[in-house]
Motif scaffolding. Structure first.
Motif, PDB file in Angstrom:
ATOM      1  N   UNK A 296       8.856  -8.027  -6.696  1.00 24.62           N
ATOM      2  CA  UNK A 296       7.424  -7.930  -6.438  1.00 24.62           C
ATOM      3  C   UNK A 296       7.231  -7.490  -4.992  1.00 24.62           C
ATOM      4  N   UNK A 297       6.468  -6.429  -4.794  1.00 22.60           N
ATOM      5  CA  UNK A 297       6.155  -5.932  -3.452  1.00 22.60           C
ATOM      6  C   UNK A 297       4.631  -5.912  -3.314  1.00 22.60           C
ATOM      7  N   UNK A 298       4.122  -6.837  -2.518  1.00 22.60           N
ATOM      8  CA  UNK A 298       2.680  -6.969  -2.341  1.00 22.60           C
ATOM      9  C   UNK A 298       2.314  -6.511  -0.936  1.00 22.60           C
ATOM     10  N   UNK A 299       1.550  -5.443  -0.874  1.00 19.34           N
ATOM     11  CA  UNK A 299       1.045  -4.940   0.405  1.00 19.34           C
ATOM     12  C   UNK A 299       2.180  -4.759   1.417  1.00 19.34           C
ATOM     13  N   UNK A 300       3.268  -4.150   0.988  1.00 19.80           N
ATOM     14  CA  UNK A 300       4.441  -3.996   1.844  1.00 19.80           C
ATOM     15  C   UNK A 300       4.740  -2.541   2.182  1.00 19.80           C
ATOM     16  N   UNK A 301       4.623  -1.652   1.228  1.00 14.06           N
ATOM     17  CA  UNK A 301       5.078  -0.279   1.428  1.00 14.06           C
ATOM     18  C   UNK A 301       4.255   0.492   2.462  1.00 14.06           C
ATOM     19  N   UNK A 302       3.012   0.110   2.689  1.00 11.38           N
ATOM     20  CA  UNK A 302       2.190   0.834   3.670  1.00 11.38           C
ATOM     21  C   UNK A 302       2.627   0.554   5.108  1.00 11.38           C
ATOM     22  N   UNK A 303       3.551  -0.376   5.293  1.00  9.84           N
ATOM     23  CA  UNK A 303       4.107  -0.653   6.622  1.00  9.84           C
ATOM     24  C   UNK A 303       5.366   0.176   6.906  1.00  9.84           C
TER      25      UNK A 303
ATOM     26  N   UNK B 142       4.222  -3.597  -8.045  1.00 12.02           N
ATOM     27  CA  UNK B 142       3.781  -3.095  -6.738  1.00 12.02           C
ATOM     28  C   UNK B 142       2.270  -3.231  -6.653  1.00 12.02           C
ATOM     29  N   UNK B 143       1.814  -3.867  -5.586  1.00  9.91           N
ATOM     30  CA  UNK B 143       0.396  -3.973  -5.300  1.00  9.91           C
ATOM     31  C   UNK B 143       0.151  -3.349  -3.933  1.00  9.91           C
ATOM     32  N   UNK B 144      -0.650  -2.303  -3.905  1.00 16.02           N
ATOM     33  CA  UNK B 144      -0.946  -1.588  -2.660  1.00 16.02           C
ATOM     34  C   UNK B 144      -2.404  -1.125  -2.670  1.00 16.02           C
ATOM     35  N   UNK B 145      -2.962  -0.987  -1.469  1.00 17.08           N
ATOM     36  CA  UNK B 145      -4.311  -0.454  -1.368  1.00 17.08           C
ATOM     37  C   UNK B 145      -4.347   0.998  -1.813  1.00 17.08           C
ATOM     38  N   UNK B 146      -5.443   1.357  -2.447  1.00 18.20           N
ATOM     39  CA  UNK B 146      -5.692   2.751  -2.774  1.00 18.20           C
ATOM     40  C   UNK B 146      -5.978   3.490  -1.462  1.00 18.20           C
ATOM     41  N   UNK B 147      -5.781   4.788  -1.466  1.00 17.68           N
ATOM     42  CA  UNK B 147      -6.035   5.621  -0.284  1.00 17.68           C
ATOM     43  C   UNK B 147      -7.436   5.329   0.258  1.00 17.68           C
ATOM     44  N   UNK B 148      -7.533   5.121   1.584  1.00 14.49           N
ATOM     45  CA  UNK B 148      -8.813   4.832   2.219  1.00 14.49           C
ATOM     46  C   UNK B 148      -8.830   5.463   3.609  1.00 14.49           C
ATOM     47  N   UNK B 149      -9.922   5.315   4.337  1.00 11.89           N
ATOM     48  CA  UNK B 149     -10.068   5.944   5.645  1.00 11.89           C
ATOM     49  C   UNK B 149     -10.354   4.931   6.754  1.00 11.89           C
ATOM     50  N   UNK B 150     -10.027   3.668   6.543  1.00  9.20           N
ATOM     51  CA  UNK B 150     -10.310   2.624   7.535  1.00  9.20           C
ATOM     52  C   UNK B 150      -9.208   2.597   8.597  1.00  9.20           C
ATOM     53  N   UNK B 151      -9.385   3.406   9.633  1.00  8.25           N
ATOM     54  CA  UNK B 151      -8.395   3.527  10.716  1.00  8.25           C
ATOM     55  C   UNK B 151      -8.161   2.211  11.451  1.00  8.25           C
TER      56      UNK B 151
ATOM     57  N   UNK C   2     -12.602  -1.751  -0.223  1.00  8.14           N
ATOM     58  CA  UNK C   2     -11.394  -1.014  -0.582  1.00  8.14           C
ATOM     59  C   UNK C   2     -11.063  -1.263  -2.046  1.00  8.14           C
ATOM     60  N   UNK C   3     -10.000  -0.634  -2.516  1.00  8.53           N
ATOM     61  CA  UNK C   3      -9.534  -0.849  -3.887  1.00  8.53           C
ATOM     62  C   UNK C   3      -8.028  -1.115  -3.859  1.00  8.53           C
ATOM     63  N   UNK C   4      -7.567  -1.935  -4.771  1.00 10.81           N
ATOM     64  CA  UNK C   4      -6.153  -2.290  -4.886  1.00 10.81           C
ATOM     65  C   UNK C   4      -5.595  -1.654  -6.151  1.00 10.81           C
ATOM     66  N   UNK C   5      -4.441  -1.009  -6.024  1.00  2.84           N
ATOM     67  CA  UNK C   5      -3.730  -0.463  -7.175  1.00  2.84           C
ATOM     68  C   UNK C   5      -2.569  -1.386  -7.511  1.00  2.84           C
ATOM     69  N   UNK C   6      -2.392  -1.643  -8.789  1.00  4.02           N
ATOM     70  CA  UNK C   6      -1.308  -2.491  -9.259  1.00  4.02           C
ATOM     71  C   UNK C   6      -0.472  -1.698 -10.259  1.00  4.02           C
ATOM     72  N   UNK C   7       0.827  -1.610  -9.986  1.00  4.05           N
ATOM     73  CA  UNK C   7       1.757  -0.886 -10.846  1.00  4.05           C
ATOM     74  C   UNK C   7       2.800  -1.856 -11.375  1.00  4.05           C
ATOM     75  N   UNK C   8       3.086  -1.754 -12.655  1.00  8.94           N
ATOM     76  CA  UNK C   8       4.210  -2.482 -13.262  1.00  8.94           C
ATOM     77  C   UNK C   8       5.138  -1.405 -13.790  1.00  8.94           C
ATOM     78  N   UNK C   9       6.374  -1.385 -13.249  1.00  2.14           N
ATOM     79  CA  UNK C   9       7.326  -0.341 -13.595  1.00  2.14           C
ATOM     80  C   UNK C   9       8.629  -0.981 -14.072  1.00  2.14           C
ATOM     81  N   UNK C  10       9.308  -0.293 -14.973  1.00  4.17           N
ATOM     82  CA  UNK C  10      10.554  -0.777 -15.566  1.00  4.17           C
ATOM     83  C   UNK C  10      11.686   0.138 -15.152  1.00  4.17           C
ATOM     84  N   UNK C  11      12.807  -0.453 -14.718  1.00  2.00           N
ATOM     85  CA  UNK C  11      13.993   0.324 -14.353  1.00  2.00           C
ATOM     86  C   UNK C  11      14.620   0.886 -15.614  1.00  2.00           C
ATOM     87  N   UNK C  12      14.724   2.218 -15.667  1.00  2.00           N
ATOM     88  CA  UNK C  12      15.299   2.850 -16.862  1.00  2.00           C
ATOM     89  C   UNK C  12      16.695   3.389 -16.562  1.00  2.00           C
TER      90      UNK C  12
END
Length: 140
Positions: free
Chosen positions: A51-58, A81-90, A130-140
């Protein structure tokens, strides 16, 4: 409570200490480790779920974090994976050290698929500004 072992990883010793305070009384079921997302202190094919919550944007290269999750997951393992959707809040850069101002859905899906995941579920959740995107992915 349903997992035999939960491994928590953070690059901040302070966050690991806070997690120890919170989960310290749970016995042997929680293992907290200092580490970086790009070099997770977990063996190959060792985890069933990541589980990666709000991590990849760093990260300077978020796709590396996704490939690292693929490495540690068993075949058929699940990455959430839970990450913010693209936004413009500098202000998020100064306030939280964000390198990326969120990601477009297609960008994250591309990284997941390139790493060897199949996307099982996607959801978008509107927050106040803002908006949050949530992805559930399976290793194939």
């Amino acid at each position: 409570e349903k997992a035999r072992l939960v491994i928590g990883i953070d690059s901040s010793p302070r966050m690991i200490e806070e997690a120890r305070k919170r989960f310290g009384g749970r016995g042997d079921g929680v293992d907290l480790r200092l580490g970086e997302i790009e070099h997770v202190p977990v063996g190959d094919n060792e985890a069933d779920v990541a589980v990666a919550v709000m991590a990849f944007h760093h990260l300077s290269a978020p796709d590396r974090g996704i490939r690292e999750a693929w490495r540690v997951l068993n075949q058929g393992g699940i990455l959430i994976v839970s990450e913010l959707d693209k936004h413009a809040d500098e202000a998020m850069r100064d306030r939280f050290g964000d390198r990326w101002l969120g990601f477009e859905r297609e960008q994250v899906e591309g990284w997941l698929e390139s790493a060897g995941f199949s996307i099982a579920e996607y959801g978008r959740h509107d927050l106040r500004r803002l908006a949050m995107n949530l992805f559930v992915a399976v290793k194939i």
